[in-house]
Design a protein around this motif. Structure first.
Motif, PDB file in Angstrom:
ATOM      1  N   TYR A 193      -5.343  -7.867   0.926  1.00 15.96           N
ATOM      2  CA  TYR A 193      -6.202  -7.674   2.093  1.00 15.96           C
ATOM      3  C   TYR A 193      -6.746  -9.003   2.579  1.00 15.96           C
ATOM      4  CZ  TYR A 193     -10.235  -6.366   4.914  1.00 15.96           C
ATOM      5  OH  TYR A 193     -11.145  -6.268   5.930  1.00 15.96           O
ATOM      6  N   ARG A 194      -6.653  -9.212   3.873  1.00 10.16           N
ATOM      7  CA  ARG A 194      -7.224 -10.397   4.502  1.00 10.16           C
ATOM      8  C   ARG A 194      -8.126  -9.929   5.627  1.00 10.16           C
ATOM      9  NH1 ARG A 194      -4.152 -13.521   7.282  1.00 10.16           N
ATOM     10  NH2 ARG A 194      -5.205 -15.482   6.840  1.00 10.16           N
ATOM     11  N   GLY A 195      -9.419 -10.047   5.392  1.00  9.39           N
ATOM     12  CA  GLY A 195     -10.394  -9.609   6.372  1.00  9.39           C
ATOM     13  C   GLY A 195     -11.792  -9.935   5.902  1.00  9.39           C
ATOM     14  N   THR A 196     -12.772  -9.433   6.619  1.00  9.16           N
ATOM     15  CA  THR A 196     -14.183  -9.726   6.318  1.00  9.16           C
ATOM     16  C   THR A 196     -14.933  -8.523   5.769  1.00  9.16           C
ATOM     17  OG1 THR A 196     -14.802  -9.221   8.617  1.00  9.16           O
ATOM     18  CG2 THR A 196     -14.226 -11.521   8.091  1.00  9.16           C
ATOM     19  N   ILE A 199     -13.932  -3.366   1.082  1.00 13.31           N
ATOM     20  CA  ILE A 199     -12.512  -3.277   0.760  1.00 13.31           C
ATOM     21  C   ILE A 199     -12.138  -4.338  -0.261  1.00 13.31           C
ATOM     22  CG2 ILE A 199     -10.180  -3.432   1.710  1.00 13.31           C
ATOM     23  CD1 ILE A 199     -11.190  -2.201   4.231  1.00 13.31           C
ATOM     24  N   HIS A 200     -12.746  -5.509  -0.165  1.00  8.50           N
ATOM     25  CA  HIS A 200     -12.511  -6.544  -1.179  1.00  8.50           C
ATOM     26  C   HIS A 200     -12.941  -6.041  -2.560  1.00  8.50           C
ATOM     27  CE1 HIS A 200     -11.002 -10.011   0.978  1.00  8.50           C
ATOM     28  NE2 HIS A 200     -11.887  -9.809   1.949  1.00  8.50           N
ATOM     29  N   GLN A 201     -14.061  -5.331  -2.617  1.00 12.56           N
ATOM     30  CA  GLN A 201     -14.549  -4.804  -3.889  1.00 12.56           C
ATOM     31  C   GLN A 201     -13.607  -3.739  -4.443  1.00 12.56           C
ATOM     32  OE1 GLN A 201     -18.452  -3.075  -3.625  1.00 12.56           O
ATOM     33  NE2 GLN A 201     -18.450  -2.389  -5.758  1.00 12.56           N
ATOM     34  N   PRO A 240      -7.322   0.022   5.959  1.00 12.27           N
ATOM     35  CA  PRO A 240      -6.803  -0.983   5.009  1.00 12.27           C
ATOM     36  C   PRO A 240      -6.820  -0.539   3.555  1.00 12.27           C
ATOM     37  CG  PRO A 240      -8.263  -2.024   6.612  1.00 12.27           C
ATOM     38  CD  PRO A 240      -8.401  -0.541   6.792  1.00 12.27           C
ATOM     39  N   ILE A 241      -7.598   0.501   3.232  1.00  7.30           N
ATOM     40  CA  ILE A 241      -7.638   0.984   1.858  1.00  7.30           C
ATOM     41  C   ILE A 241      -6.274   1.515   1.426  1.00  7.30           C
ATOM     42  CG2 ILE A 241      -8.692   2.722   0.324  1.00  7.30           C
ATOM     43  CD1 ILE A 241     -11.239   2.458   1.898  1.00  7.30           C
ATOM     44  N   LEU A 242      -5.515   2.064   2.371  1.00 10.26           N
ATOM     45  CA  LEU A 242      -4.204   2.621   2.044  1.00 10.26           C
ATOM     46  C   LEU A 242      -3.198   1.555   1.623  1.00 10.26           C
ATOM     47  CD1 LEU A 242      -3.916   5.236   4.937  1.00 10.26           C
ATOM     48  CD2 LEU A 242      -4.549   5.649   2.555  1.00 10.26           C
ATOM     49  N   TRP A 243      -3.498   0.267   1.882  1.00  5.87           N
ATOM     50  CA  TRP A 243      -2.603  -0.817   1.490  1.00  5.87           C
ATOM     51  C   TRP A 243      -3.063  -1.521   0.222  1.00  5.87           C
ATOM     52  CZ3 TRP A 243       2.089  -1.135   3.144  1.00  5.87           C
ATOM     53  CH2 TRP A 243       2.418  -0.691   4.423  1.00  5.87           C
ATOM     54  N   ILE A 244      -4.146  -1.048  -0.394  1.00  9.10           N
ATOM     55  CA  ILE A 244      -4.620  -1.684  -1.629  1.00  9.10           C
ATOM     56  C   ILE A 244      -3.574  -1.483  -2.729  1.00  9.10           C
ATOM     57  CG2 ILE A 244      -6.325  -1.486  -3.478  1.00  9.10           C
ATOM     58  CD1 ILE A 244      -8.445  -0.997  -1.429  1.00  9.10           C
ATOM     59  N   LYS A 284     -10.076  -8.172  10.968  1.00  8.01           N
ATOM     60  CA  LYS A 284      -8.861  -7.966  10.174  1.00  8.01           C
ATOM     61  C   LYS A 284      -7.834  -9.001  10.594  1.00  8.01           C
ATOM     62  CE  LYS A 284      -9.655  -2.980   9.934  1.00  8.01           C
ATOM     63  NZ  LYS A 284     -10.841  -3.009  10.801  1.00  8.01           N
ATOM     64  N   PHE A 285      -7.117  -9.541   9.603  1.00 10.55           N
ATOM     65  CA  PHE A 285      -6.084 -10.541   9.860  1.00 10.55           C
ATOM     66  C   PHE A 285      -4.761 -10.057   9.285  1.00 10.55           C
ATOM     67  CE2 PHE A 285     -10.169 -12.701   9.107  1.00 10.55           C
ATOM     68  CZ  PHE A 285     -10.373 -13.271  10.354  1.00 10.55           C
ATOM     69  N   ASP A 286      -3.685 -10.597   9.814  1.00 10.80           N
ATOM     70  CA  ASP A 286      -2.361 -10.233   9.314  1.00 10.80           C
ATOM     71  C   ASP A 286      -2.203 -10.721   7.880  1.00 10.80           C
ATOM     72  OD1 ASP A 286      -1.763  -9.116  11.737  1.00 10.80           O
ATOM     73  OD2 ASP A 286      -0.810 -10.931  12.528  1.00 10.80           O
TER      74      ASP A 286
END
Length: 473
Positions: free
Chosen positions: A313-316, A320-322, A304-308, A398-400
């Motif tokens: 991002y939608r996940g737990t 990655i949120h940071q 998911p880092i590649l989509w930052i 991870k969520f869509d």
């Protein structure tokens, strides 16, 4: 070529946002020196007095290019008038990547100033790459400092014993650096792929598929030198050797080091922590750069880092949120999340024209450990992570995603780009022919002037135009 400039140098606006290096407002038109009588030729001859500071090697040699470290009084006035970022742009009172770009371009040697290179630097892709490079080196230098401190702690007569928790924290720190390197590799891959706005700078000629190797090599060397200087200035001009060495490793690999530093030697364990587990050194014929190696071996939890910066991002996964928060927050608002990326986001009034910090001005701001929005009092530090953090990340949900992120980017006008392409001509014009308006000339002109200044309608129209530009509708 002649450069037409009708307006004189007005540096009053520069005083409000940035501290000048030379306090005097008077620039002598002629060179310093004295007149002597030549008895043999029976005539007066001018003997110039050379400035001792200009005789020194006041430059930094990077990738074979000599970048200046200082500027004289005349050059500073020219920069403030012609080349600094306009006050009509967004966040004109804080330091952005564009401000550092301008300083490096002004100090760069003449052979690096080409139209293709100027256009290349002022693209959205390169701007994202340079910002990711600054973020990476902010964390890399912290890790290097951590390595050097730990080296002293585990050696000597009072050496400390390392526990298993210490080794686990080191592995977590190494994975953090790998994640920042992954973001940098993504931005770098967009440049070398030659697609979109990078297509015109691609080294392979279309249809015939012939590589312009010599031109591309020169272009790459110039960009690497420019990036090194930009990161060095962004990091408060510290640790140049470590920055230069890591830049060579990232974009050349260790086979092609052009410069070595004898005092920088990492052990195998230290190198594994700094360079990550994906770094492999093979025969130079099959060697890829470390950034490409990161993209070839991406862990599942790091995908998911590649989509930052592209998708929300939608996940737990809190890590990655940071990372997403640090990357998508504009430089002018980094104080809201208590994050520091070098000098980005700092007020210009704390720095001089060359973006060197003015500690006297900082002392008058009464910063303390409680109130330190720009982390000038607090030392840059690494936060101690949770021991099981990397294990928990592997089980994150991870969520869509349904939201696309659009980063704010203000493109530079064509007039500014044309001005940078004529940098040497503009400086030569003001040095030889152009008139520099000092404070005495300005006062004499105002006394003899009969006008009352602009009309009320003109002032109102300019104010409304600037408000429409800087405020959202």
């Amino acid at each position: 070529k002649t450069v037409n400039h009708n307006s004189h140098l007005d540096f009053a606006s520069g005083l409000e946002t940035m501290r000048r290096i030379h306090n005097s407002t008077f620039v002598p038109k002629f060179s310093y020196g004295k007149w002597t009588w030549n008895k043999a030729l029976e005539r007066l001859e001018f003997d110039p007095v050379k400035d001792a500071e200009l005789e020194k090697q006041d430059y930094v040699k990077t990738c074979g290019f000599k970048f200046s470290k200082t500027i004289n009084q005349l050059d500073e006035l020219i920069f403030l008038q012609e080349f600094q970022r306009s006050e009509l742009t967004h966040d004109a009172d804080v330091i952005l990547v564009q401000d550092i770009k301008n300083v490096v371009l002004f100090l760069a040697p003449s052979e690096t100033i080409t139209r293709d290179f100027i256009l290349f630097l002022h693209t959205f892709t390169v701007d994202r790459f340079l910002r990711a490079l600054i973020i990476y080196f902010e964390n890399y230098l912290k890790m290097v400092e951590f390595v050097l401190i730990r080296r002293d702690e585990i050696s000597g007569e009072k050496a400390q014993i390392q526990s298993e928790d210490t080794n686990e924290i080191k592995r977590i720190y190494s994975s953090y650096l790998t994640q920042h390197r992954l973001l940098l590799a993504r931005e770098y891959s967009l440049i070398i792929a030659g697609e979109g706005e990078m297509k015109r700078y691609y080294h392979i000629t279309p249809i015939v598929n012939i590589s312009q190797s010599i031109k591309d090599k020169r272009f790459h060397e110039t960009f690497l030198a420019y990036s090194t200087q930009l990161v060095w200035i962004a990091m408060h001009r510290r640790a140049y050797e470590y920055i230069d060495l890591e830049m060579y490793r990232l974009f050349r690999s260790e086979h092609f080091k052009l410069k070595r530093y004898a005092h920088i030697n990492f052990t195998e364990a230290e190198a594994n922590m700094l360079y990550g587990k994906n770094y492999k050194r093979v025969n130079y014929r099959a060697q890829n750069s470390p950034l490409i190696q990161e993209l070839a071996n991406v862990a599942t939890e790091n995908l998911p880092i590649l989509w930052i910066g592209e998708r929300k991002y939608r996940g737990t996964d809190l890590r990655i949120h940071q990372l997403e928060l640090e990357y998508i927050v504009p430089d002018s608002q980094l104080t809201l999340i208590d994050t520091c990326h070098g000098i980005l986001g700092h007020p210009k009034k704390l720095y001089n024209t060359l973006l060197e910090i003015n500690w006297e001005e900082v002392r008058f701001k009464n910063f303390s450990e409680i109130y330190d929005p720009y982390q000038l009092v607090r030392q840059p530090a690494l936060k101690i992570p949770n021991i099981d953090e990397e294990k928990i990340r592997k089980h994150a949900q991870k969520f869509d995603t349904y939201y696309h992120v659009r980063l704010q980017y203000e493109r530079v006008s064509k007039a500014v780009i044309d001005k940078w392409c004529r940098r040497d001509a503009i400086m030569a014009y003001f040095t030889t022919e152009g008139m520099i308006t000092n404070i005495v000339t300005q006062c004499e002109r105002e006394i003899t002037s009969d006008t009352y200044g602009p009309s009320v309608e003109e002032i109102t129209s300019k104010f409304l135009a600037r408000k429409r530009l800087l405020r959202k509708e």
